[in-house]
Write a protein that holds these residues in place. Sequence first.
Motif, mmCIF file in Angstrom:
data_model
loop_
_atom_site.group_PDB
_atom_site.id
_atom_site.type_symbol
_atom_site.label_atom_id
_atom_site.label_comp_id
_atom_site.label_asym_id
_atom_site.label_seq_id
_atom_site.Cartn_x
_atom_site.Cartn_y
_atom_site.Cartn_z
ATOM 1 N N SER A 2 -4.314 0.037 5.732
ATOM 2 C CA SER A 2 -3.133 -0.837 5.758
ATOM 3 C C SER A 2 -1.924 0.056 6.000
ATOM 4 O O SER A 2 -1.939 1.249 5.672
ATOM 5 C CB SER A 2 -2.968 -1.566 4.430
ATOM 6 O OG SER A 2 -4.081 -2.372 4.163
ATOM 7 N N TYR A 3 -0.866 -0.540 6.539
ATOM 8 C CA TYR A 3 0.321 0.232 6.886
ATOM 9 C C TYR A 3 1.579 -0.404 6.299
ATOM 10 O O TYR A 3 1.710 -1.619 6.271
ATOM 11 C CB TYR A 3 0.524 0.270 8.402
ATOM 12 C CG TYR A 3 -0.574 0.923 9.192
ATOM 13 C CD1 TYR A 3 -0.512 2.272 9.503
ATOM 14 C CD2 TYR A 3 -1.655 0.192 9.665
ATOM 15 C CE1 TYR A 3 -1.501 2.873 10.253
ATOM 16 C CE2 TYR A 3 -2.654 0.792 10.414
ATOM 17 C CZ TYR A 3 -2.570 2.133 10.704
ATOM 18 O OH TYR A 3 -3.536 2.732 11.449
ATOM 19 N N TRP A 4 2.487 0.468 5.885
ATOM 20 C CA TRP A 4 3.866 0.059 5.667
ATOM 21 C C TRP A 4 4.662 0.853 6.671
ATOM 22 O O TRP A 4 4.613 2.085 6.693
ATOM 23 C CB TRP A 4 4.355 0.363 4.252
ATOM 24 C CG TRP A 4 5.764 -0.127 4.100
ATOM 25 C CD1 TRP A 4 6.167 -1.378 3.730
ATOM 26 C CD2 TRP A 4 6.956 0.611 4.400
ATOM 27 N NE1 TRP A 4 7.539 -1.467 3.767
ATOM 28 C CE2 TRP A 4 8.052 -0.243 4.177
ATOM 29 C CE3 TRP A 4 7.214 1.906 4.823
ATOM 30 C CZ2 TRP A 4 9.360 0.133 4.371
ATOM 31 C CZ3 TRP A 4 8.526 2.294 5.017
ATOM 32 C CH2 TRP A 4 9.583 1.413 4.789
ATOM 33 N N GLU B 33 3.796 -8.314 0.971
ATOM 34 C CA GLU B 33 3.783 -8.963 2.288
ATOM 35 C C GLU B 33 4.379 -8.090 3.392
ATOM 36 O O GLU B 33 4.231 -8.405 4.573
ATOM 37 C CB GLU B 33 4.511 -10.312 2.233
ATOM 38 C CG GLU B 33 5.995 -10.224 1.936
ATOM 39 C CD GLU B 33 6.317 -10.082 0.457
ATOM 40 O OE1 GLU B 33 7.468 -9.757 0.148
ATOM 41 O OE2 GLU B 33 5.432 -10.267 -0.400
ATOM 42 N N SER B 34 5.050 -6.985 3.042
ATOM 43 C CA SER B 34 5.593 -6.103 4.063
ATOM 44 C C SER B 34 4.546 -5.138 4.628
ATOM 45 O O SER B 34 4.798 -4.468 5.616
ATOM 46 C CB SER B 34 6.794 -5.315 3.497
ATOM 47 O OG SER B 34 6.366 -4.450 2.468
ATOM 48 N N TRP B 35 3.377 -5.067 4.004
ATOM 49 C CA TRP B 35 2.280 -4.249 4.509
ATOM 50 C C TRP B 35 1.435 -5.082 5.466
ATOM 51 O O TRP B 35 1.380 -6.304 5.358
ATOM 52 C CB TRP B 35 1.383 -3.788 3.348
ATOM 53 C CG TRP B 35 2.001 -2.740 2.492
ATOM 54 C CD1 TRP B 35 3.049 -2.904 1.639
ATOM 55 C CD2 TRP B 35 1.587 -1.385 2.374
ATOM 56 N NE1 TRP B 35 3.319 -1.732 0.995
ATOM 57 C CE2 TRP B 35 2.440 -0.785 1.429
ATOM 58 C CE3 TRP B 35 0.590 -0.638 2.973
ATOM 59 C CZ2 TRP B 35 2.321 0.549 1.074
ATOM 60 C CZ3 TRP B 35 0.463 0.680 2.602
ATOM 61 C CH2 TRP B 35 1.322 1.287 1.669
ATOM 62 N N TRP B 36 0.760 -4.435 6.377
ATOM 63 C CA TRP B 36 -0.141 -5.164 7.265
ATOM 64 C C TRP B 36 -1.343 -4.288 7.603
ATOM 65 O O TRP B 36 -1.301 -3.074 7.479
ATOM 66 C CB TRP B 36 0.577 -5.654 8.509
ATOM 67 C CG TRP B 36 1.017 -4.585 9.449
ATOM 68 C CD1 TRP B 36 2.150 -3.839 9.373
ATOM 69 C CD2 TRP B 36 0.313 -4.128 10.597
ATOM 70 N NE1 TRP B 36 2.193 -2.949 10.412
ATOM 71 C CE2 TRP B 36 1.086 -3.106 11.185
ATOM 72 C CE3 TRP B 36 -0.895 -4.484 11.203
ATOM 73 C CZ2 TRP B 36 0.703 -2.440 12.332
ATOM 74 C CZ3 TRP B 36 -1.282 -3.809 12.359
ATOM 75 C CH2 TRP B 36 -0.474 -2.805 12.900
ATOM 76 N N ARG B 37 -2.369 -4.974 8.037
ATOM 77 C CA ARG B 37 -3.610 -4.299 8.401
ATOM 78 C C ARG B 37 -4.020 -4.768 9.786
ATOM 79 O O ARG B 37 -3.987 -5.962 10.076
ATOM 80 C CB ARG B 37 -4.708 -4.642 7.399
ATOM 81 C CG ARG B 37 -5.946 -3.835 7.604
ATOM 82 C CD ARG B 37 -6.894 -4.045 6.474
ATOM 83 N NE ARG B 37 -8.025 -3.164 6.668
ATOM 84 C CZ ARG B 37 -9.054 -3.140 5.901
ATOM 85 N NH1 ARG B 37 -9.138 -3.950 4.873
ATOM 86 N NH2 ARG B 37 -10.053 -2.317 6.144
ATOM 87 N N PRO B 38 -4.412 -3.843 10.667
ATOM 88 C CA PRO B 38 -4.791 -4.255 12.031
ATOM 89 C C PRO B 38 -6.045 -5.128 12.023
ATOM 90 O O PRO B 38 -6.908 -4.995 11.155
ATOM 91 C CB PRO B 38 -5.046 -2.929 12.747
ATOM 92 C CG PRO B 38 -5.276 -1.922 11.688
ATOM 93 C CD PRO B 38 -4.566 -2.407 10.466
ATOM 94 N N ASP B 39 -6.106 -6.031 12.985
ATOM 95 C CA ASP B 39 -7.307 -6.842 13.143
ATOM 96 C C ASP B 39 -8.413 -5.972 13.709
ATOM 97 O O ASP B 39 -8.194 -5.188 14.623
ATOM 98 C CB ASP B 39 -7.051 -8.004 14.115
ATOM 99 C CG ASP B 39 -6.077 -8.999 13.545
ATOM 100 O OD1 ASP B 39 -5.999 -9.119 12.311
ATOM 101 O OD2 ASP B 39 -5.363 -9.637 14.340
#
Length: 180
Positions: A69-71, A173-179
């Motif tokens: 996951s990324y910030w 919610e500001s973090w995301w993970r690539p599909d």
Amino acid sequence: MATTIAIRFPLGRYHATPWDRSVNEGAAEWPPSPWRLLRALVATWYTRWPDLSAAALDRLLDVLGEPPSYWTPPIWSAHTRHYLPNLDYKRSLPDAKKQRLKSEENDPSGKELTLDPFLWLRRDTELLVRWDTDLDGEQRAVLAKLAELLPYVGRADSVCEARLLDSDPAPDESWWRPDV
């Protein structure tokens, strides 16, 4: 507990062409893809820490195999333009023409436009990369040392400073993970 590294770009630039894209498309990969991060760790081992056993590196890579996951800090797209000589054109010219071209700096013949896309980010911000895995003591030590030795991510002009975080930031919610 998860494992998180922080990466800062002290020159404020990140250069990396996305997979299966041409540099002249003007696109830059952000954030660094999982394979780019792992490849950077392997290259760092190979060039800066050859005494580390391949087995220890393999154990670490096995654990970090799931996408992180990324910030991400704010970024801005930018590029520079460069006119490079077309060497095939220059080789085919007679010597007199080559001499004339050397004296005419603004002659566009035999030059090709090349883009250098990059992302600009503030020098005091960090990219956080978090794997949902807990490392044992040896794996943590290996990742910490590889992060410390990591000279760049992406192209060589994407100088970075990386470190393994002692505490694990809680994703929101500001973090995301690539599909995948």
